[in-house]
Scaffold this active site. Structure first.
Site, PDB file in Angstrom:
ATOM      1  CB  SER A   1      39.075  52.892  39.738  1.00 13.17           C
ATOM      2  OG  SER A   1      38.836  53.944  38.806  1.00 13.17           O
ATOM      3  CB  CYS A   2      43.532  52.953  43.822  1.00  6.44           C
ATOM      4  SG  CYS A   2      42.547  51.409  44.269  1.00  6.44           S
TER       5      CYS A   2
END
Ligand SMILES: Cc1cc2nc3c(=O)[nH]c(=O)nc-3n(C[C@H](O)[C@H](O)[C@H](O)COP(=O)(O)OP(=O)(O)OC[C@H]3O[C@@H](n4cnc5c(N)ncnc54)[C@H](O)[C@@H]3O)c2cc1C
Lengths: 103, 413
Positions: free
Chosen positions: A101-102
């Site tokens: 999850s950037c």
């Protein structure tokens, strides 16, 4: 990076146990990884794993929302198939990288 | 005489305003007509919303007229955008059914909250015991509520990834801790952060610092939590495995989505974000459309600082496209975020697509250095100075003393 034996094959995995060579994946390898997570894989599981592998191969990102729209399961069923942290578990068994999850 | 060409910018928020300023300087006035469209006349300094619930900023501190920031020589149209018709190089506006033709288009329509995406969230308790602080209305309503709140379970919940300014919910928790401590009622407030992330942040080094701060401040965290619904009667939230968390006051970061205009144009993903090349910033399926700011699906933070760094890259690549040259600039996903930790202290993270936030010092000519992944008073000032920089430098498209590419100077591996 290390090697781990699943279903009689030596598989490359990272520190967190995620496969690093997606091409080494087979259904038997999946079953062996799932067994470590105390899961027995059904047809539904395999349909989901295939969906996940396809998405990743296309370079698309995996999200809980996307899973809900997969047409295979809704999010609740996905949680039942891979209890706990489902996306992390499912990707591990599908032999693809852990979704980052950037932020 | 050359034929006039048209550049259209959709959205006059952080990114659109900045691009209008940069490109009016860059493009020949006789040759290029620039038009920018937005539906509202007020510019909101969104990073300031965080401070409103705690009475640190008031509404007046975060708003200014958009027209103050748009340069002379740019046509400004206030109208809702109905949709883009990319195959015909045109944009349809709601107001007077106007049609804008373009040679190049920049989409900067941002992201907004969509509480209706979660069952029961925008229900009976909405703005009674459930608030967001990502909108001016929500932030102001919460400020009123906190004035007389007697305490209880304060649950801060992030609905879904991605969301704007990923550190804002943590900052909210830190500020809440300081606020209720200063009011002498911290013992009556139980603060819990409930997040879909696996921890306080996604990357290991930053997570370590931020988790220890949460612990120090007695803030609980429930990670890996994907909210499924809100029960307004029982005052509980549930995830997809029916794990419940009770609240007295729920502060939500609702699902963040791109504008519905993107969906109407058939250009978005599941969340109405536009598939965009993360290095060139061009829309993946359209030669003459670029995307900047929160509207893009690029894998970096949705933050004003990111839009600022991307702005330089976009300007250069747009010039390449106009002149028919190969792209020469490549965006690295650079983000630079000050994090307030309460009581006049703060920390700072600086990172990009490939490099996680690292400790060390951050050199800033004339002002810094700031401490990276360290809690200092200077970093708090950094955040407060950011508002000044936002209005006077960032929106005007001027250069900030930070380069668009992330630098390893001062960082410790
Ligand atoms: C609480 C909070 C705290 C934050 N803190 C920070 C921080 O500390 N540091 C930081 O760098 N960033 C922070 N951010 C993020 C930052 O504010 C955003 O990333 C930035 O504003 C994005 O700019 P943008 O131009 O992409 O979108 P916006 O600034 O949101 O602009 C989009 C514009 O498009 C217009 N628009 C959209 N659709 C239409 C339509 N159909 N018709 C007409 N007009 C339309 C809107 O009216 C709006 O003006 C924070 C955000 C929030 C909410």
């Amino acid at each position: 990076m290390s090697q781990k034996e699943y279903a009689g094959v030596s598989i490359a995995v990272n520190d967190e146990g995620y496969m690093t060579e997606s091409s080494q994946w087979t259904e038997d390898v999946a079953k062996a990884i799932a067994a470590e997570e105390k899961l027995e894989l059904t047809e539904k599981h395999f349909a989901m794993l295939k969906y996940i592998r396809d998405r990743v191969a296309k370079g698309e990102s995996l999200t809980i929302r996307g899973i809900g729209k997969s047409g295979i399961v809704d999010i609740k069923e996905f949680y039942q198939l891979f209890p706990g942290a489902p996306l992390k578990k499912a990707t591990k068994i599908a032999g693809v990288p852990k979704p980052s999850s950037c932020i | 005489m050359k034929q006039t060409k048209r550049l259209v910018i959709l959205g006059a928020g952080t990114a659109g305003t900045m691009m209008a300023n940069k490109l009016r300087k860059e493009l020949d006035r006789d040759e290029w007509e620039i038009t920018i469209v937005d539906q509202v006349k007020t510019h909101y300094y969104q990073p300031g919303f965080l401070f409103i619930p705690f009475g640190i900023y008031k509404k007046e501190d975060v708003i200014k007229p958009k027209s103050d920031f748009l340069p002379i020589g740019v046509n400004v149209i206030f109208s809702e955008i109905d949709k883009i018709v990319p195959d015909e190089n045109k944009v349809l506006l709601t107001e007077g059914s106007r049609v804008l033709k373009y040679d190049f288009l920049i989409v900067a329509t941002g992201a907004k909250t969509a509480p209706e995406e979660t069952e029961g969230l925008a229900g009976e308790l909405w703005y009674k015991d459930i608030f967001d602080f990502y909108t001016i209305v929500g932030a102001v309503a919460l400020a009123d509520y906190f004035k007389t709140w007697k305490g209880g379970k304060l649950v801060i919940n992030v609905t879904e990834i991605p969301y704007k300014c990923p550190v804002a919910p943590l900052e909210f928790a830190f500020l809440a801790d300081a606020f209720f401590t200063n009011r002498g009622m911290r013992d009556k407030v139980d603060i819990t952060l409930v997040t879909p992330l696996s921890g306080a942040f996604t990357k290991p080094k930053a997570t370590k610092l931020l988790s220890s701060l949460l612990e120090e401040k007695n803030i609980n965290i429930i990670p890996d939590y994907n909210i499924a619904r809100v029960d307004n009667k029982e005052k509980k939230i549930y995830d997809y495995a029916d794990q419940e968390v009770a609240f007295d006051c729920l502060v939500t970061v609702p699902t963040n989505m791109g504008d519905a205009m993107v969906a109407r144009s058939g250009m978005g993903d599941d969340l109405n974000f536009i598939p965009t090349d993360k290095h060139t910033l061009r829309a993946e399926n359209h030669e003459n459309i670029f995307v900047i700011g929160d509207a893009a699906n690029i894998p970096t933070s949705k933050a004003g600082s990111v839009a600022h760094f991307a702005g330089e890259i976009l300007t250069e690549n747009l010039m390449c496209a106009i002149e028919g040259r190969p792209f020469t600039a490549s965006f690295d996903g650079h983000a630079n975020c000050y994090i307030v930790t309460g009581n006049g202290m703060g920390t700072l993270i600086d990172f990009n697509y490939d490099t996680e936030p690292l400790p060390g010092t951050f050199p800033l000519p004339g002002v810094g250095p700031f401490g990276l992944l360290k809690v200092t008073r200077m970093n708090h000032y950094g955040k407060m100075i950011f508002r000044w920089m936002y209005w006077h430098i960032l929106l005007k498209g001027k250069e900030m003393p930070i380069s668009s590419q992330m630098s390893m100077a001062g960082k410790k591996l």
